[in-house]
Design a protein around this motif. Structure first.
Motif, short mmCIF file in Angstrom:
data_model
loop_
_atom_site.label_atom_id
_atom_site.label_comp_id
_atom_site.label_asym_id
_atom_site.label_seq_id
_atom_site.Cartn_x
_atom_site.Cartn_y
_atom_site.Cartn_z
N PHE A 124 21.26 -12.25 50.80
CA PHE A 124 22.00 -13.11 51.74
C PHE A 124 23.31 -13.58 51.11
O PHE A 124 24.38 -13.51 51.71
N ALA A 125 23.22 -14.10 49.86
CA ALA A 125 24.41 -14.62 49.18
C ALA A 125 25.44 -13.51 48.95
O ALA A 125 26.64 -13.70 49.17
N TYR A 126 24.96 -12.34 48.53
CA TYR A 126 25.85 -11.22 48.22
C TYR A 126 26.63 -10.76 49.45
O TYR A 126 27.81 -10.39 49.36
N ASN A 127 25.97 -10.78 50.61
CA ASN A 127 26.60 -10.31 51.85
C ASN A 127 27.29 -11.42 52.64
O ASN A 127 27.85 -11.17 53.71
N SER A 128 27.25 -12.64 52.12
CA SER A 128 27.88 -13.76 52.82
C SER A 128 29.35 -13.89 52.42
O SER A 128 29.70 -13.84 51.24
N ASN A 129 30.23 -14.06 53.41
CA ASN A 129 31.65 -14.23 53.10
C ASN A 129 31.93 -15.62 52.53
O ASN A 129 33.04 -15.91 52.09
N LEU A 130 30.91 -16.50 52.54
CA LEU A 130 31.06 -17.84 51.98
C LEU A 130 30.66 -17.89 50.51
O LEU A 130 31.00 -18.82 49.80
N VAL A 131 29.93 -16.88 50.06
CA VAL A 131 29.48 -16.83 48.67
C VAL A 131 29.99 -15.56 48.00
O VAL A 131 30.80 -15.60 47.10
N GLY A 132 29.49 -14.41 48.45
CA GLY A 132 29.94 -13.14 47.89
C GLY A 132 29.39 -12.89 46.50
O GLY A 132 28.35 -13.42 46.12
N SER A 133 30.13 -12.12 45.72
CA SER A 133 29.66 -11.75 44.37
C SER A 133 30.43 -12.48 43.27
O SER A 133 30.39 -12.09 42.11
N GLN A 134 31.15 -13.55 43.66
CA GLN A 134 31.94 -14.29 42.68
C GLN A 134 31.17 -15.48 42.12
O GLN A 134 30.40 -16.13 42.82
N ILE A 135 31.41 -15.73 40.85
CA ILE A 135 30.91 -16.96 40.23
C ILE A 135 32.09 -17.63 39.53
O ILE A 135 33.04 -16.94 39.11
N ILE A 136 32.06 -18.94 39.43
CA ILE A 136 33.14 -19.67 38.78
C ILE A 136 32.83 -19.83 37.29
O ILE A 136 31.71 -20.19 36.91
N ILE A 137 33.81 -19.52 36.47
CA ILE A 137 33.68 -19.72 35.03
C ILE A 137 34.05 -21.18 34.76
O ILE A 137 35.20 -21.57 34.93
N PRO A 138 33.08 -21.99 34.37
CA PRO A 138 33.34 -23.43 34.19
C PRO A 138 34.44 -23.70 33.15
O PRO A 138 34.58 -22.96 32.18
N PHE A 139 35.24 -24.76 33.42
CA PHE A 139 36.27 -25.28 32.52
C PHE A 139 37.51 -24.40 32.44
O PHE A 139 38.49 -24.75 31.80
N PHE A 140 37.49 -23.22 33.10
CA PHE A 140 38.66 -22.33 33.06
C PHE A 140 39.27 -22.11 34.45
O PHE A 140 40.27 -21.41 34.59
N ASP A 141 38.64 -22.71 35.48
CA ASP A 141 39.13 -22.61 36.85
C ASP A 141 39.40 -21.14 37.23
O ASP A 141 40.46 -20.78 37.74
N TYR A 142 38.39 -20.30 36.95
CA TYR A 142 38.55 -18.86 37.19
C TYR A 142 37.31 -18.31 37.87
O TYR A 142 36.18 -18.61 37.46
N GLU A 143 37.53 -17.51 38.91
CA GLU A 143 36.41 -16.86 39.61
C GLU A 143 36.27 -15.44 39.11
O GLU A 143 37.23 -14.67 39.11
N PHE A 144 35.06 -15.11 38.67
CA PHE A 144 34.79 -13.78 38.15
C PHE A 144 33.92 -13.01 39.14
O PHE A 144 32.89 -13.52 39.59
N ASN A 145 34.34 -11.80 39.49
CA ASN A 145 33.60 -10.99 40.44
C ASN A 145 32.61 -10.09 39.68
O ASN A 145 33.00 -9.20 38.94
#
Length: 332
Positions: A124-145
């Motif tokens: 569900f999360a992977y196919n959701s346009n609200l979540v996707g396959s990105q996670i946030i790298i804490p303290f660096f304000d960077y989204e990693f796919n």
């Protein structure tokens, strides 16, 4: 902010009101905890009502649904995840009560159930346009796919978190107080993200979903706090696996849907440490036939060292509070 505080208060009083009725009902049907024979210090707790997690699950669901519609995907799915893991825990508790023992579902049955739920959530999360396959790298304000690797990663996270919270539920109020503080920290973080999204003019759908996740968090904070009135030492009722697995599912889903999943091992260090202490103990014993800790999880080791149960709960709660505030200091 007022609506979130209102949600918390309503959830608190609802949980507070229904708690005595649930306790009385569990006593009537003899839904009592059977204490493991090797946990000597807990002998006096034998017969304490269990499955108290039903109290905060009901309160969280009822109050959350009062404040948002069924179109709120992430919030509704979060509730569904919590209830799904809670149902698995309920089956485990039911078998223990029926057979008057501390062994419920077989390990493979429990593992298959958790894996099945985790796979569905991950897809569900992977196919959701609200979540996707990105996670946030804490303290660096960077989204990693993570791309396709998001699937095994998230399945592992769900299984790890739910079992870690479950293992932490070994002392009166331990899982409850640490989860309460964890959710308070995440509530502050999510409000900050919500305000930032508003100021940056993000899509109305995203802002709406973030708001409703916060509603679930604050409903959880209120419900768990009221439950702790009856679950803190000496406990009048245990949360049981229905409660600890539901809490694990709740914490995991909020961490995943917010994309701040990498914060969980930091803020939720005490959960992770409970799991690590068990794994290390088992692996070391199989290899050497010797134990590193007097008993695992680690909170039982501290008990064996003579530290009072209430102090251990205080230590774990304070550690969660400090680590959570360190994260907030560098993130906000």
């Amino acid at each position: 902010m007022q609506i979130f505080l209102l949600v918390m208060l309503i959830s608190f009083f609802l949980s507070l009101i229904i708690s005595p009725f649930v306790i009385a009902f569990m006593q009537r049907i003899k839904a009592k905890q059977t204490i493991l024979h090797y946990v000597e210090s807990h002998k006096t707790k034998d017969g304490t009502p269990t499955m108290g997690g039903i109290i905060f699950i009901v309160s969280i669901v009822v109050v959350s649904l009062l404040f948002f519609s069924k179109d709120d995907k992430l919030a509704v799915v979060t509730l569904a995840i919590m209830c799904s893991f809670g149902l698995l825990g309920f089956l485990d508790d039911f078998i223990k009560i029926k057979h008057h023992q501390n062994l419920g579902l077989r390990p493979y049955q429990k593992a298959l159930g958790q894996l099945g739920i985790s796979i569905i959530i991950t897809l569900f999360a992977y196919n959701s346009n609200l979540v996707g396959s990105q996670i946030i790298i804490p303290f660096f304000d960077y989204e990693f796919n993570l791309s396709i690797w998001y699937i095994p990663f998230t399945i592992f996270v769900l299984l790890a978190i739910t079992n870690s919270v479950n293992l932490t539920d070994g002392l009166d109020g331990l899982a409850g107080w640490t989860s309460f503080v964890y959710l308070c920290i995440f509530g502050v973080l999510m409000i900050s993200i919500y305000n930032y999204s508003n100021s940056m003019g993000e899509s109305a759908k995203l802002i709406y979903e973030q708001k409703n996740l916060i509603i679930v968090i604050f409903a959880s904070i209120g419900a768990i706090l009221a439950f702790l009135v009856f679950n803190s030492y000496p406990a009048k009722i245990f949360m049981g696996d229905v409660g600890s697995l539901a809490l694990g599912g709740l914490i995991a889903s909020i961490s995943i849907f917010s994309k701040f999943v990498l914060l969980m091992p930091i803020i939720g260090f005490v959960f992770v440490w409970s799991a690590i202490s068990v794994v290390v103990q088992v692996l070391h014993y199989k290899r050497t036939k010797k134990r590193i800790f007097l008993m695992a999880p680690y909170h039982h080791h501290l008990e064996k060292k003579g530290i009072k149960e209430s102090k251990i709960v205080a230590y774990y709660t304070i550690i969660t509070f400090i680590l959570g505030n360190i994260c907030l200091t560098f993130l906000l």
